[in-house]
Structure formats: structure tokens, C-alpha cells
Enzyme design. Structure first.
Site, short mmCIF file in Angstrom:
data_model
loop_
_atom_site.label_atom_id
_atom_site.label_comp_id
_atom_site.label_asym_id
_atom_site.label_seq_id
_atom_site.Cartn_x
_atom_site.Cartn_y
_atom_site.Cartn_z
N GLU A 38 1.27 -1.31 0.13
CA GLU A 38 -0.20 -0.18 0.39
C GLU A 38 0.77 1.26 -0.51
O GLU A 38 1.69 1.20 0.18
CB GLU A 38 -0.94 0.15 0.87
CG GLU A 38 -0.35 0.24 2.68
CD GLU A 38 -1.33 0.51 4.07
OE1 GLU A 38 -2.48 0.69 3.65
OE2 GLU A 38 -0.25 -0.03 4.70
N ASN A 40 1.09 5.20 2.08
CA ASN A 40 0.08 5.90 2.44
C ASN A 40 0.22 7.24 1.91
O ASN A 40 1.60 7.95 2.13
CB ASN A 40 0.40 5.52 3.65
CG ASN A 40 -0.66 4.39 4.10
OD1 ASN A 40 -1.67 4.12 4.03
ND2 ASN A 40 0.72 3.68 5.07
N ARG A 42 0.40 10.13 3.62
CA ARG A 42 0.64 11.34 4.72
C ARG A 42 1.82 10.57 5.37
O ARG A 42 2.67 9.84 5.40
CB ARG A 42 -0.04 10.74 5.66
CG ARG A 42 -0.69 9.70 6.41
CD ARG A 42 -2.06 9.75 6.91
NE ARG A 42 -2.44 8.21 7.69
CZ ARG A 42 -1.93 7.05 7.08
NH1 ARG A 42 -1.52 6.26 5.77
NH2 ARG A 42 -2.28 6.14 8.27
N VAL A 45 3.20 7.30 11.36
CA VAL A 45 3.94 7.64 12.68
C VAL A 45 4.88 7.09 13.02
O VAL A 45 5.88 7.90 13.93
CB VAL A 45 3.24 7.25 13.91
CG1 VAL A 45 2.39 5.07 14.11
CG2 VAL A 45 3.44 7.89 15.65
N ARG A 88 6.54 2.80 20.64
CA ARG A 88 5.10 3.11 21.34
C ARG A 88 5.04 3.16 22.51
O ARG A 88 5.41 1.51 22.93
CB ARG A 88 4.08 3.15 20.18
CG ARG A 88 4.33 3.08 18.93
CD ARG A 88 3.01 3.69 18.27
NE ARG A 88 3.21 3.19 16.68
CZ ARG A 88 2.64 2.72 15.61
NH1 ARG A 88 1.09 2.94 16.51
NH2 ARG A 88 2.40 2.91 14.57
#
Length: 179
Positions: A38, A40, A42, A45, A88
Site C-alpha cells: 500500500e 499512505n 501522509r 507515525v 511506542r
């Protein structure tokens, strides 16, 4: 393999006249063959990992690109430098199936120093809400080798002080210690 992925990503973005930063993701099989998954359109994160290994501020260049300022020529010849890892830090309890752990952070200290980056919005006295994403910080390290990056992340995670809530830090340490 990496250069082939770079070329495939660039050609894919050019084929749709894409302008700006984006993320192209691939899957790799056991034969090291990779397949487009895919794109993205943008900044992801995880962008600090890329920023650490290329030494460039992706957000800055995303903004400049949309302001009509061309990407500098030197960015076409970026060299990957070392290894980077991102953890994270989530307000979750790994002992309770990663159940969210909202509440007030009573004490908060994050590590610093060369090769360590912390992106966060929280502080001592901050109340983690129960109805939003449980991520409270991103801890990113950079080092010359993968093993040095793992060691740096272990040191950084062990320096974190987050009291008043549970976090996934103990689980992340277990992962990094596993062969």
C-alpha cells in the site's frame, strides 16, 4: 533489495503524479521477493525512524514541498546511516491483555542523550483519557549497528520513569532481550 524497493516506490509515486511525502509499504517473502502492499499519502507515525537513519526532517520537507519549494538535490542521494528502532510507549497493562490504563501520570522522566529522541505530549500531572489512543510517547534510538541500537533502546527504556499508570515498557524490554 533496498534500492529496488526505493525505485519501485519512486516509480509508483511518479506514475500517479504524487507530490509530497508518503509511505510505500512492501511485504517480503522468505525468498527476499517483495510485493507492493500500500501507499499512505501522509507521514507515518514511525517517521522518526526514517529521520534518524537519513538525517533529515521529513515534516519540514513535506511542508516546503507543498509550499512549492522543490526538494533539495542532495535528498536524491540520501545514504542510510546505521539502525534505528522506535518503541511506542502506550498506557496499557501487558499483564491484563494490554488493557488500556488511563489515569494520572504522577511522575514522568524520559531518557535523553546522543542517539535518543522522545516525541511526547505528556508530563507529570497529565491525565491519560480512557477514550482515545493509548500512545503517550514515542521513544526512538539510533546507533551504528542493529545490536547497538537494541542496547541503546534497552538502556533508554530502563531509564524511563512513568508512575501512576501501567505502560508496555516491561513487555518491550522482554521483546528486545529475546533472541
Amino acid at each position: 533489495i533496498r534500492n529496488g524497493m526505493f525505485e519501485a516506490a519512486i516509480n509508483g509515486a511518479k506514475s500517479v503524479n504524487y507530490i509530497g511525502a508518503g509511505t510505500v509499504e512492501f511485504l517480503m517473502d522468505s525468498n527476499n521477493d517483495y510485493y507492493f502492499m500500500e501507499m499512505n499519502t501522509r507521514i507515518q507515525v514511525e517517521h522518526p525512524v526514517t529521520e534518524m537513519v537519513i538525517g533529515a526532517d521529513l515534516i519540514k520537507y513535506q511542508i516546503l514541498c507543498h509550499a512549492g519549494i522543490p526538494i533539495p538535490n542532495w535528498m536524491k542521494n540520501i545514504k542510510i546511516r546505521g539502525h534505528s528502532i522506535e518503541c511506542r510507549i502506550n498506557a496499557e497493562d501487558p499483564d491484563k491483555n494490554f488493557r488500556p490504563c488511563p489515569g494520572e501520570i504522577t511522575s514522568f522522566h524520559m531518557p535523553g542523550g546522543m542517539g535518543i529522541r522522545v516525541d511526547t505530549h505528556v508530563y507529570a500531572g497529565y491525565s491519560v483519557p480512557p477514550n482515545y489512543d493509548s500512545m503517550i510517547a514515542k521513544l526512538i534510538v539510533h546507533a551504528p549497528s542493529r545490536q547497538e541500537a537494541i542496547n541503546r533502546m534497552l538502556g533508554a527504556l530502563n531509564e524511563c520513569v512513568i508512575e501512576g499508570i501501567k505502560t508496555i515498557i516491561p513487555f518491550q524490554i522482554q521483546i528486545l532481550l529475546h533472541k
